[in-house]
Design an enzyme around this catalytic site. Structure first.
Site: not given
Ligand code: DQA
Length: 147
Positions: A10-11, A18, A23, A74, A77, A98, A100, A107
Protein backbone atom coordinates in the site's frame (compact mmCIF):
# COMPACT_ATOMS: atom_id res chain seq x y z
CA UNK A 1 15.31 -18.96 -16.63
CA UNK A 2 14.92 -17.81 -13.02
CA UNK A 3 11.95 -15.62 -12.30
CA UNK A 4 11.49 -13.17 -9.44
CA UNK A 5 8.35 -11.42 -8.28
CA UNK A 6 8.81 -7.88 -6.94
CA UNK A 7 5.76 -7.14 -4.83
CA UNK A 8 4.92 -3.69 -3.47
CA UNK A 9 2.17 -2.95 -0.98
CA UNK A 10 0.00 0.00 0.00
CA UNK A 11 0.86 3.59 -0.88
CA UNK A 12 4.01 2.61 -2.76
CA UNK A 13 2.25 3.53 -6.01
CA UNK A 14 2.65 7.12 -4.77
CA UNK A 15 6.45 6.98 -4.63
CA UNK A 16 8.03 10.04 -6.17
CA UNK A 17 5.50 12.42 -4.63
CA UNK A 18 4.81 10.71 -1.29
CA UNK A 19 6.86 12.25 1.55
CA UNK A 20 9.96 12.64 -0.66
CA UNK A 21 12.03 13.63 2.40
CA UNK A 22 11.46 10.07 3.70
CA UNK A 23 11.06 7.97 0.54
CA UNK A 24 12.96 9.96 -2.09
CA UNK A 25 11.83 11.13 -5.52
CA UNK A 26 12.18 7.91 -7.47
CA UNK A 27 8.81 6.67 -8.77
CA UNK A 28 7.60 3.08 -8.58
CA UNK A 29 7.74 2.94 -12.36
CA UNK A 30 11.46 3.79 -12.24
CA UNK A 31 12.01 1.19 -9.52
CA UNK A 32 10.22 -1.45 -11.61
CA UNK A 33 12.31 -0.54 -14.67
CA UNK A 34 15.54 -0.79 -12.65
CA UNK A 35 14.49 -4.14 -11.16
CA UNK A 36 13.71 -5.58 -14.61
CA UNK A 37 17.08 -4.34 -15.95
CA UNK A 38 18.95 -5.69 -12.92
CA UNK A 39 17.27 -9.08 -13.33
CA UNK A 40 18.09 -9.12 -17.05
CA UNK A 41 21.75 -8.35 -16.40
CA UNK A 42 21.85 -11.35 -14.06
CA UNK A 43 19.94 -13.65 -16.40
CA UNK A 44 16.61 -13.57 -14.57
CA UNK A 45 13.12 -12.45 -15.41
CA UNK A 46 11.57 -9.92 -13.01
CA UNK A 47 7.83 -9.37 -12.75
CA UNK A 48 6.58 -6.36 -10.75
CA UNK A 49 3.22 -6.01 -9.02
CA UNK A 50 1.74 -3.44 -6.63
CA UNK A 51 -1.51 -3.39 -4.72
CA UNK A 52 -3.05 -1.32 -1.95
CA UNK A 53 -5.14 -4.32 -0.86
CA UNK A 54 -3.99 -7.01 1.55
CA UNK A 55 -6.03 -9.80 -0.08
CA UNK A 56 -4.69 -8.97 -3.53
CA UNK A 57 -1.13 -9.15 -2.17
CA UNK A 58 -1.91 -12.52 -0.58
CA UNK A 59 -3.34 -13.80 -3.87
CA UNK A 60 -0.20 -12.62 -5.69
CA UNK A 61 1.98 -14.52 -3.21
CA UNK A 62 -0.11 -17.69 -3.65
CA UNK A 63 0.07 -17.33 -7.44
CA UNK A 64 3.87 -16.97 -7.26
CA UNK A 65 4.20 -20.62 -6.25
CA UNK A 66 5.13 -22.62 -9.33
CA UNK A 67 5.54 -19.42 -11.32
CA UNK A 68 8.46 -17.59 -9.68
CA UNK A 69 11.56 -18.78 -7.85
CA UNK A 70 11.62 -16.04 -5.20
CA UNK A 71 9.99 -12.85 -4.00
CA UNK A 72 11.26 -9.35 -3.19
CA UNK A 73 8.63 -7.68 -1.04
CA UNK A 74 8.01 -4.24 0.35
CA UNK A 75 4.71 -4.71 2.14
CA UNK A 76 4.56 -1.04 3.21
CA UNK A 77 2.56 -0.59 6.42
CA UNK A 78 1.29 -4.21 6.21
CA UNK A 79 4.84 -5.16 7.24
CA UNK A 80 3.98 -4.06 10.76
CA UNK A 81 0.43 -5.43 10.98
CA UNK A 82 -0.21 -8.35 8.67
CA UNK A 83 0.12 -11.85 10.04
CA UNK A 84 -1.89 -12.94 6.98
CA UNK A 85 0.88 -11.75 4.64
CA UNK A 86 3.51 -13.43 6.80
CA UNK A 87 1.50 -16.67 6.69
CA UNK A 88 1.10 -16.41 2.91
CA UNK A 89 4.88 -16.06 2.46
CA UNK A 90 5.53 -18.97 4.82
CA UNK A 91 2.93 -21.11 3.01
CA UNK A 92 4.44 -20.82 -0.46
CA UNK A 93 7.95 -21.63 0.81
CA UNK A 94 9.66 -19.36 -1.72
CA UNK A 95 12.80 -17.50 -0.67
CA UNK A 96 11.86 -13.95 0.09
CA UNK A 97 13.80 -10.73 0.74
CA UNK A 98 12.13 -7.85 2.56
CA UNK A 99 12.86 -4.31 1.35
CA UNK A 100 12.09 -0.89 2.79
CA UNK A 101 13.19 2.39 1.30
CA UNK A 102 13.51 4.00 4.72
CA UNK A 103 15.42 2.68 7.71
CA UNK A 104 12.40 1.42 9.65
CA UNK A 105 14.60 0.81 12.72
CA UNK A 106 15.38 4.51 13.01
CA UNK A 107 11.73 5.55 12.84
CA UNK A 108 8.63 5.28 15.06
CA UNK A 109 8.40 2.30 17.42
CA UNK A 110 5.49 0.75 15.51
CA UNK A 111 7.63 0.55 12.34
CA UNK A 112 10.32 -1.43 14.11
CA UNK A 113 8.15 -4.55 14.25
CA UNK A 114 8.17 -6.60 11.05
CA UNK A 115 6.11 -9.76 10.69
CA UNK A 116 7.65 -10.23 7.23
CA UNK A 117 11.16 -10.53 8.73
CA UNK A 118 10.12 -13.72 10.50
CA UNK A 119 9.75 -15.53 7.18
CA UNK A 120 12.27 -13.62 5.02
CA UNK A 121 15.84 -14.60 4.22
CA UNK A 122 16.79 -11.10 5.26
CA UNK A 123 15.86 -7.45 5.23
CA UNK A 124 17.34 -4.52 3.30
CA UNK A 125 16.27 -1.10 4.53
CA UNK A 126 17.47 2.47 4.51
CA UNK A 127 19.03 2.56 1.03
CA UNK A 128 16.07 4.06 -0.82
CA UNK A 129 15.26 2.62 -4.22
CA UNK A 130 18.71 0.99 -4.40
CA UNK A 131 17.43 -1.56 -1.87
CA UNK A 132 15.33 -3.26 -4.55
CA UNK A 133 18.23 -3.96 -6.91
CA UNK A 134 20.38 -5.03 -3.94
CA UNK A 135 17.62 -7.49 -3.02
CA UNK A 136 17.41 -8.87 -6.56
CA UNK A 137 21.18 -9.47 -6.63
CA UNK A 138 21.06 -11.13 -3.20
CA UNK A 139 18.09 -13.31 -4.14
CA UNK A 140 19.68 -14.47 -7.41
CA UNK A 141 22.94 -15.24 -5.57
CA UNK A 142 20.94 -17.23 -3.02
CA UNK A 143 19.11 -19.15 -5.76
CA UNK A 144 22.42 -19.94 -7.47
CA UNK A 145 23.94 -21.12 -4.19
CA UNK A 146 21.01 -23.33 -3.27
CA UNK A 147 20.58 -24.68 -6.81
C1 DQA B 1 8.08 1.42 4.02
C2 DQA B 1 8.13 1.66 5.53
C3 DQA B 1 6.75 1.45 6.13
O1 DQA B 1 6.79 1.68 7.53
C4 DQA B 1 5.74 2.38 5.52
O2 DQA B 1 4.46 2.13 6.03
C5 DQA B 1 5.74 2.32 4.03
C6 DQA B 1 7.03 2.27 3.34
C7 DQA B 1 9.45 1.76 3.37
O3 DQA B 1 9.64 1.34 2.22
O4 DQA B 1 10.28 2.45 3.95
O5 DQA B 1 4.71 2.40 3.38
O6 DQA B 1 7.83 0.06 3.78
Amino acid sequence: MRSILVLNGPNLNLLGSRQPEVYGRVTLKMIDTNCIAQGKSLGAQVVCQQSNHEGVLIDAIHAAKGCHHGIVVNAGAYTHTSIALMDALASVELPCIEVHLSNIHAREDFRQVSHISKVALGQICGFGSLGYTMAISALIAHLEETG
